[in-house]
Write a protein that holds these residues in place. Structure first.
Motif: not given
Length: 350
Positions: A89-90, A236-246, A261-267, A286-289
């Motif tokens: 995670x960056x 929602x813990x991964x970018x893939x899960x975030x994409x599906x949830x969106x 989005x509450x963190x960079x991975x989700x964003x 919430x996070x820079x990325x």
């Protein structure tokens, strides 16, 4: 085998798989005590003898055992351990980079370990680092029981919690203003005339995720936003899960026009989906990325390197007075990032 034997055959250095000080002494033709003095930097050995010992050590690849030497002389270790959630995670990579930068200024080296948000794994890693006699620890807490660290603290051991606070243990910590940051995110979306707003968050068993979800609930009340016009998606813990949830969220609620989005991975997952199917939806992270601007996502200036540096600074201060019972809780303020967003859907100019 002596040094003279090795000189014409440098490839013979591979003969000894795990060279010891006794090997160096035998090859250079001196006693183990003399070899030890040379390797520890003593000036009580003649120049020729010292050169011979060093040459033998280089030929066989011998390295001094720093931990053993520190134990013998009673000196403090220059190693600091850091337990983070996930190095891939960056955000955590940036946090570690900031800490390493500050520690290096004091001649300290950083050892990294990843707990993967697993409390049991985290405790095992902490025990392993303690066995390696690290001078202190910076921990992004994942567990629920830190009583074992309370016992270490009684012995003068120093540690700091970073990004999250640990339950049931007062200690030095560095966090950001999660509640204030979420309010800034909501205010940004409201300023963009968003009427239907969703927040997508990690597992609420994680302290930061829980704080940000609760902050959203309070912020919509204080801003008099009708709760019927809001949605909360968690776990929602991964970018893939975030994409599906969106995708699922927009399919069920096509009138949503703003997402936090509450963190960079989700964003990242949210942004990729929005760019592909609903570019009119405003997204704030919430996070820079790194790719936020490319995806047209507004962010807060939540810089993990800053958290890492401040955490390392607190630990360095704690080294000076490990038994002090007044603990420092640094809460870093965050605001909207000033970077200008590109126009969504704008093509590259020739």
């Amino acid at each position: 085998m002596t040094l003279k034997d090795l000189n014409p055959m440098p490839e013979a250095v591979n003969v000894i798989a795990h060279p010891t000080l006794a090997d160096v002494a035998a090859i250079s033709g001196v006693s183990i005590k003399t070899a030890s003095r040379v390797m520890n930097g003593s000036t009580q050995v003649s120049g020729d003898t010292a050169d011979r010992v060093k040459k033998a050590a280089n030929l066989v690849g011998y390295r001094s055992n720093r931990i053993a030497r520190e134990l013998r002389v009673g000196s403090l270790s220059n190693l600091v351990g850091m337990v983070i959630s996930d190095l891939s995670n960056p955000f955590y990579a940036g946090l570690a980079a900031g800490a390493e930068e500050r520690l290096a200024e004091e001649g300290l080296d950083l050892i990294l370990a990843t707990a993967r948000d697993d409390g049991e794994r985290e405790r095992n890693l902490i025990e392993s680092l303690l066995e390696r006699r690290v001078r202190g620890l910076i921990i992004v807490p994942s567990g629920e029981d830190y009583s074992h660290l309370h016992q270490e603290r009684k012995r003068g051991f120093s540690f700091v919690f970073a990004d999250r606070v640990a339950p049931y243990l007062d200690a030095d910590s560095v966090t950001v203003d999660n509640r204030g940051g979420i309010t800034v995110c909501l205010d940004y979306l409201l300023s963009q005339n968003c009427k239907k707003i969703a927040v997508i968050a990690d597992n609420i068993s994680i302290w930061t995720a829980s704080e940000r979800v609760e902050a959203f609930k309070q912020a919509i009340l204080s801003r008099r936003v009708d709760t019927k016009n809001t949605h909360i998606v968690t776990n929602i813990h991964t970018s893939e899960e975030a994409a599906q949830a969106t995708m699922a969220l927009l399919k069920a609620n096509p009138d949503i026009d703003g997402i936090i989005a509450t963190n960079d991975v989700i964003a990242l997952g949210v942004g990729q989906t929005i760019s592909a199917i609903s570019p009119q939806v405003k997204v704030v992270s919430f996070d820079l990325f790194a790719t936020a601007n490319l995806l047209g996502i507004k962010t807060l200036n939540h810089d993990p390197r800053r958290i890492g540096r401040v955490s390392a600074e607190l630990l360095i201060r704690r080294f000076e007075n490990p038994f002090e019972t007044n603990y420092t809780s640094e809460v870093l303020k965050i605001e909207l990032n000033d970077a200008t967003l590109p126009q969504k859907g704008a093509g590259k100019s020739d």
